[in-house]
Design an enzyme around this catalytic site. Structure first.
Site, short mmCIF file in Angstrom:
data_model
loop_
_atom_site.label_atom_id
_atom_site.label_comp_id
_atom_site.label_asym_id
_atom_site.label_seq_id
_atom_site.Cartn_x
_atom_site.Cartn_y
_atom_site.Cartn_z
N ASN A 88 0.86 -1.18 0.00
CA ASN A 88 0.00 0.00 0.00
C ASN A 88 0.90 1.23 0.00
O ASN A 88 1.49 1.56 1.02
CB ASN A 88 -0.89 -0.06 1.25
CG ASN A 88 -1.74 1.18 1.43
OD1 ASN A 88 -1.81 2.02 0.53
ND2 ASN A 88 -2.37 1.31 2.59
N TRP A 89 0.98 1.87 -1.15
CA TRP A 89 1.90 3.02 -1.26
C TRP A 89 1.33 4.28 -0.64
O TRP A 89 2.01 5.29 -0.57
CB TRP A 89 2.27 3.24 -2.74
CG TRP A 89 3.03 2.11 -3.37
CD1 TRP A 89 3.42 0.94 -2.76
CD2 TRP A 89 3.49 2.01 -4.72
NE1 TRP A 89 4.09 0.14 -3.64
CE2 TRP A 89 4.16 0.78 -4.86
CE3 TRP A 89 3.42 2.85 -5.83
CZ2 TRP A 89 4.74 0.36 -6.07
CZ3 TRP A 89 3.99 2.43 -7.03
CH2 TRP A 89 4.64 1.20 -7.14
N LYS A 90 0.06 4.26 -0.27
CA LYS A 90 -0.59 5.43 0.33
C LYS A 90 -0.36 6.67 -0.53
O LYS A 90 -0.34 6.56 -1.75
CB LYS A 90 -0.10 5.62 1.78
CG LYS A 90 -0.25 4.32 2.60
CD LYS A 90 -0.07 4.51 4.07
CE LYS A 90 -0.26 3.17 4.76
NZ LYS A 90 -0.14 3.25 6.22
N HIS A 96 -9.60 0.94 4.84
CA HIS A 96 -8.32 1.12 5.54
C HIS A 96 -8.54 2.05 6.73
O HIS A 96 -9.34 2.99 6.66
CB HIS A 96 -7.28 1.72 4.58
CG HIS A 96 -5.91 1.72 5.16
ND1 HIS A 96 -5.50 2.68 6.07
CD2 HIS A 96 -4.88 0.85 5.03
CE1 HIS A 96 -4.26 2.39 6.45
NE2 HIS A 96 -3.86 1.29 5.84
N GLU A 141 -6.95 4.46 7.85
CA GLU A 141 -6.77 5.90 7.58
C GLU A 141 -8.00 6.48 6.90
O GLU A 141 -8.34 7.64 7.10
CB GLU A 141 -5.50 6.10 6.73
CG GLU A 141 -4.25 5.91 7.57
CD GLU A 141 -3.04 5.35 6.82
OE1 GLU A 141 -3.00 5.45 5.58
OE2 GLU A 141 -2.14 4.82 7.51
N GLU A 172 -5.37 -5.20 10.51
CA GLU A 172 -4.35 -4.19 10.75
C GLU A 172 -4.66 -3.44 12.05
O GLU A 172 -5.47 -2.51 12.05
CB GLU A 172 -4.34 -3.18 9.60
CG GLU A 172 -4.06 -3.78 8.25
CD GLU A 172 -3.51 -2.74 7.27
OE1 GLU A 172 -2.40 -2.95 6.77
OE2 GLU A 172 -4.17 -1.71 7.05
N GLY A 215 2.36 2.14 10.82
CA GLY A 215 3.29 3.25 10.68
C GLY A 215 3.99 3.64 11.97
O GLY A 215 4.64 4.68 12.05
N SER A 251 3.32 -2.28 10.30
CA SER A 251 4.77 -2.34 10.49
C SER A 251 5.38 -3.70 10.12
O SER A 251 6.29 -4.17 10.80
CB SER A 251 5.14 -1.93 11.92
OG SER A 251 4.73 -0.60 12.17
N GLY A 271 2.76 -1.21 4.31
CA GLY A 271 2.79 0.22 4.00
C GLY A 271 4.22 0.69 3.77
O GLY A 271 4.80 0.50 2.70
N GLY A 272 4.81 1.28 4.80
CA GLY A 272 6.14 1.90 4.71
C GLY A 272 7.17 1.05 3.98
O GLY A 272 7.88 1.56 3.08
P1 PGA Z 1 2.73 0.19 7.70
O1 PGA Z 1 1.27 0.38 7.03
O2 PGA Z 1 3.30 -1.06 7.11
O3 PGA Z 1 3.50 1.43 7.28
O4 PGA Z 1 2.53 0.10 9.16
C1 PGA Z 1 0.42 -0.71 6.83
C2 PGA Z 1 -0.88 -0.24 6.23
O5 PGA Z 1 -1.37 0.83 6.60
O6 PGA Z 1 -1.46 -0.93 5.36
#
Ligand code: PGA
Length: 252
Positions: free
Chosen positions: A10-12, A97, A99, A169, A175, A214, A235-236
């Site tokens: 997930n590149w956000k 998600h 967010e 998640e 994050g 993470s 994500g990251g």
């Molecule tokens: P993260 O994000 O790996 O940066 O914690 C995961 C996500 O939000 O899908």
């Protein structure tokens, strides 16, 4: 049939179009040899969906949207519909998600509407659920996750259900560099699987449940070794080709 591991990045809101295409090309090279063993998808921002889909054509990497609206078209400034996401080259779409729930007002009800719209457009949903730190500390994890799963999947039958991916998640792990321990994650994954069994019977055994929060090259193998963890939503670490490739290959 064992469930095929499914890792999605997930590149956000990261990567311009040029940067997205460069990362996609790098991943295509690094991951060519895992064809057939692991299913892989990347979710770039909307502006990069089509160019990334083109850069990955004919490869073993698939493309996902990061959300989609529930209407096909209309006066919804800033939104993108499921048919648009599909036509841009996505096969999957991430929905619900945390967010989106936290910053853009998504609820179980709107996630469910998006799930139905995605399916209608031929997209395969990756539905995210997870508790906040406060909810975990208040011993409400399983209750919150149950509500989210049942809410998101309302009106979906077993036939379609088995094509779903869910992503657990925990919000406190996204994050933050804090990962759920493999035991904590497995406990929730097993709970989600039992809910899916209630809803869909035997088809629940075909549903992949990814863990997210993470995930890094050094914790991926341990998480992916759990019986009900069938992949990762990253994500990251998905923004660096070498790290994402290492996670994809973590299960061995
Ligand atoms: P993260 O994000 O790996 O940066 O914690 C995961 C996500 O939000 O899908």
């Amino acid at each position: 049939m064992p469930r095929k591991t499914f890792v999605a990045g997930n590149w956000k809101m990261h990567k311009t179009t040029a940067e997205s295409v460069a990362l996609a090309r790098e991943l295509r090279q690094l991951l060519a040899q895992v064809r057939d063993r692991v299913q892989i998808a990347v979710a770039p921002p909307f502006t990069s969906l089509h160019p990334v889909a083109q850069a990955l054509e004919g490869s073993n990497l698939e493309v996902a949207g990061q959300t989609c609206h529930f209407e096909v078209q209309g006066a919804f400034t800033g939104e993108v519909s499921a048919p648009m996401v599909r036509e841009a080259g996505a096969r999957h779409v991430i929905l619900g998600h945390s967010e989106r729930r936290q910053f853009f007002g998504e609820t179980d009800e709107t996630v469910n509407k998006r799930v139905h719209a995605a399916l209608k457009a031929g997209l395969l949903p990756i539905v995210c659920v997870g508790e906040t730190l406060q909810e975990r500390e208040g011993n409400r994890t399983l209750e919150v996750v149950s509500r989210q799963v049942k809410g998101a999947l309302a009106g979906i039958g077993a036939d379609v259900g088995k094509t779903f991916t869910l992503a657990y998640e925990p919000v406190w792990a996204i994050g933050t560099g804090k990962t759920a321990t493999s035991r904590q994650a497995q406990e929730v994954h097993a709970h989600v699987r039992s809910l899916l069994k209630e809803l869909w019977g035997a088809a629940a055994d075909e549903v992949r449940i990814q863990y997210g929060g993470s995930v890094k090259p050094d914790n991926a193998a341990e998480l992916l070794s759990q019986p009900d963890i069938d992949g990762a939503l990253v994500g990251g670490a998905s923004l660096k080709a070498a790290d994402f490739a290492a996670i994809v290959k973590a299960k061995g």
